[in-house]
Design a protein around this motif. Structure first.
Motif, mmCIF file in Angstrom:
data_model
loop_
_atom_site.group_PDB
_atom_site.id
_atom_site.type_symbol
_atom_site.label_atom_id
_atom_site.label_comp_id
_atom_site.label_asym_id
_atom_site.label_seq_id
_atom_site.Cartn_x
_atom_site.Cartn_y
_atom_site.Cartn_z
ATOM 1 N N VAL A 1 14.037 -66.049 -2.018
ATOM 2 C CA VAL A 1 15.217 -65.267 -2.400
ATOM 3 C C VAL A 1 15.425 -64.122 -1.413
ATOM 4 N N THR A 2 14.349 -63.424 -1.091
ATOM 5 C CA THR A 2 14.430 -62.323 -0.114
ATOM 6 C C THR A 2 14.923 -62.817 1.229
ATOM 7 N N LEU A 3 14.385 -63.937 1.671
ATOM 8 C CA LEU A 3 14.798 -64.524 2.950
ATOM 9 C C LEU A 3 16.291 -64.821 2.947
ATOM 10 N N GLY A 4 16.787 -65.419 1.884
ATOM 11 C CA GLY A 4 18.205 -65.760 1.817
ATOM 12 C C GLY A 4 19.103 -64.546 1.752
ATOM 13 N N ILE A 5 18.707 -63.539 0.967
ATOM 14 C CA ILE A 5 19.527 -62.335 0.840
ATOM 15 C C ILE A 5 19.711 -61.656 2.187
ATOM 16 N N PHE A 6 18.634 -61.513 2.942
ATOM 17 C CA PHE A 6 18.696 -60.748 4.184
ATOM 18 C C PHE A 6 19.028 -61.604 5.407
ATOM 19 N N SER A 7 19.452 -62.843 5.146
ATOM 20 C CA SER A 7 20.005 -63.638 6.253
ATOM 21 C C SER A 7 21.403 -63.163 6.612
#
Length: 499
Positions: free
Chosen positions: A323-329
């Motif tokens: 989730v973190t990876l996707g948000i900060f993409s």
């Protein structure tokens, strides 16, 4: 602002129901014999399920009036409250699915408690209903002060659920949960006060468009991140979660993993990205690094666990790393994937904790070594366990695959190394989940206590089968979610670039 205030009805219906149950309980205190006490407990649980079921129906009614093609806030209710602080609620494509997830899981949690909670049942139901109101308030609030009140108030009923109805070390786990989340949120409170003074308003729509200076954004972003990172949770502030999960009752673990963890990701999307875009870009590499560490490290830790609940708890930390990876993409694919992953994880992790609860209620142990050969006595259980094991691994055809692949694709567009690191987590998740399944389900029965174990009851099936159906449905028809979240995703990204 005409018409019936349906969103407020959704938010406060559980609280009103809790007050009614408390009132009835107070009025009848001491009037029950021991024989009647059991019936009273069942009545309290039944009342809780009716109230939470009615809340779910009300949320569906709200959704039916929701325009999925619109990108702004809808069902807005705005009333004067205290000075410049207002009571303002509304939903968009980000919050509406999370409200539906909350109202869907709560009656399941209460039903799952039917045969497992035997003490202070009325108080247990009241705590769950109050918690539901606070969770719904977090997702509906469009005033930052109102958001903070709901965000912090939710700590109290969850603290009680863990501390009163939890396991042997429930007090330690409850206080650890409370202190971690409270201390992180104190910094957010300071930031909220500053933002209110600087912008002259606590309205989230106003704050989204208020241009904070880049150097100020950095400090505000860090203050909010201190709270959201604990809630998500991110490495290294994740250590409260395994203890909380292990000690919480089954229903407490379901709602903790299914909804409360999503408040961290929701906070980053609602506040950090649109309100502090410069700081979000500044901290993007650090967030990618923390996401990859969470995915890889906690996956390896999960693999070495001997307690089923603790294994799934560490798995939750790893999956929230996606989730973190996707948000900060900072791209549509990644953010859409992050929102989808939050919803998918709510279904899958909730089901896995219910799966563990099924055998725990029979054997009173969560040690993996105590099981083995369950397929010989519990074929229905083994089938559903296999489905959610595969979904947690990210098998195509399940919702787990959609969330993971999109967050990695979005992450790859922003950082090749971050996506590569996250891909290791997919491999590791297959290792620890398939190992868990093999050791508990396959093989011959070696523990004599398992010889007479019974398969799933009707109540247990009613709790878990709907989660299985939605996991499969969203795995083959993800556009059912994307159609709702697309407008909010584009709006968040446009606010990041001043659009």
């Amino acid at each position: 602002m005409g018409g019936f205030p349906i969103l407020s009805a959704v938010v406060f219906l559980p609280l009103i129901g809790a007050l009614i149950i408390m009132g009835v309980r107070t009025a009848t205190a001491g009037s029950f014999s021991k024989e009647e006490a059991g019936k009273d407990n069942r009545a309290a649980l039944l009342a809780g399920m009716i109230i939470s079921g009615a809340t779910f129906i009300a949320s569906v009614a709200a959704f039916l009036t929701f325009d999925s093609n619109a990108s702004g806030y809808q069902l807005v209710e705005h009333y004067a409250w205290y000075g410049a602080v207002t009571y303002k609620v509304g939903v968009d494509g980000l919050s509406m699915p999370l409200i539906l997830l909350t109202t869907f899981l709560t009656p399941i949690c209460l039903l799952a408690s039917w045969n497992s909670i035997h003490t202070r049942v009325t108080e247990y139901v009241v705590a769950f209903l109050i918690l539901e109101t606070f969770m719904l308030g977090v997702f509906a609030a469009l005033d930052i002060v109102l958001f903070y009140i709901f965000f912090e108030a939710g700590l109290i009923p969850m603290f009680l659920i863990i501390g009163i109805w939890g396991g042997k070390e429930k007090i330690y786990a409850a206080f650890k949960f409370f202190l971690y989340t409270l201390l992180g949120s104190l910094l957010m409170l300071v930031a909220v006060v500053y933002m209110f003074q600087a912008a002259g308003s606590s309205d989230i729509e106003v704050l989204e468009k208020f241009a904070f200076a880049p150097e100020v954004q950095t400090w505000l972003w860090l203050a909010f991140a201190a709270s959201f990172a604990v809630k998500l949770p991110m490495w290294p502030v994740h250590t409260w979660l395994p203890d909380a999960h292990v000690q919480a009752p089954t229903a407490g673990s379901v709602i903790l993993a299914g909804v409360l963890l999503k408040m961290g990701g929701y906070g980053f999307l609602r506040f950090s990205l649109p309100m502090f875009p410069d700081a979000s870009h500044l901290f993007q590499p650090a967030m990618f690094a923390l996401a990859v560490i969470a995915i890889v490290y906690t996956s390896l830790v999960a693999w070495r666990q001997t307690d089923m609940k603790k294994l799934i708890a560490y798995s939750s930390v790893a999956h929230m790393g996606f989730v973190t990876l996707g948000i900060f993409s900072f791209n549509e694919v990644g953010v859409q994937g992050a929102i989808f992953q939050m919803l998918s994880h709510g279904l899958i992790s909730g089901a896995l904790f219910l799966i563990v609860g099924v055998v725990y209620d029979r054997m009173h142990t969560r040690e993996i070594a105590a099981y083995g050969g369950l397929v010989n006595r519990m074929p229905v259980y083994a089938t559903l366990f296999m489905l959610f094991t595969m979904a947690n691994v990210g098998l195509p055809g399940t919702s787990g695959f959609i969330g993971e692949i999109l967050t990695m694709v979005g992450g790859f567009q922003a950082s090749t190394w971050a996506a590569a690191g996250a891909a290791l987590g997919v491999i590791f998740s297959a290792v620890y989940m398939l190992t868990l399944y093999r050791r508990t389900v396959f093989g011959e029965i070696t523990n004599p206590k398992l010889e007479g174990i019974r398969d799933m009851s009707m109540i247990e099936l009613v709790c878990i089968v709907p989660l299985a159906l939605l996991t499969l449905l969203f795995g083959v028809a993800p556009n059912l979610i994307f159609h709702i979240t697309e407008g909010a995703t584009n709006r968040i990204l446009s606010l990041m670039v001043g659009g």
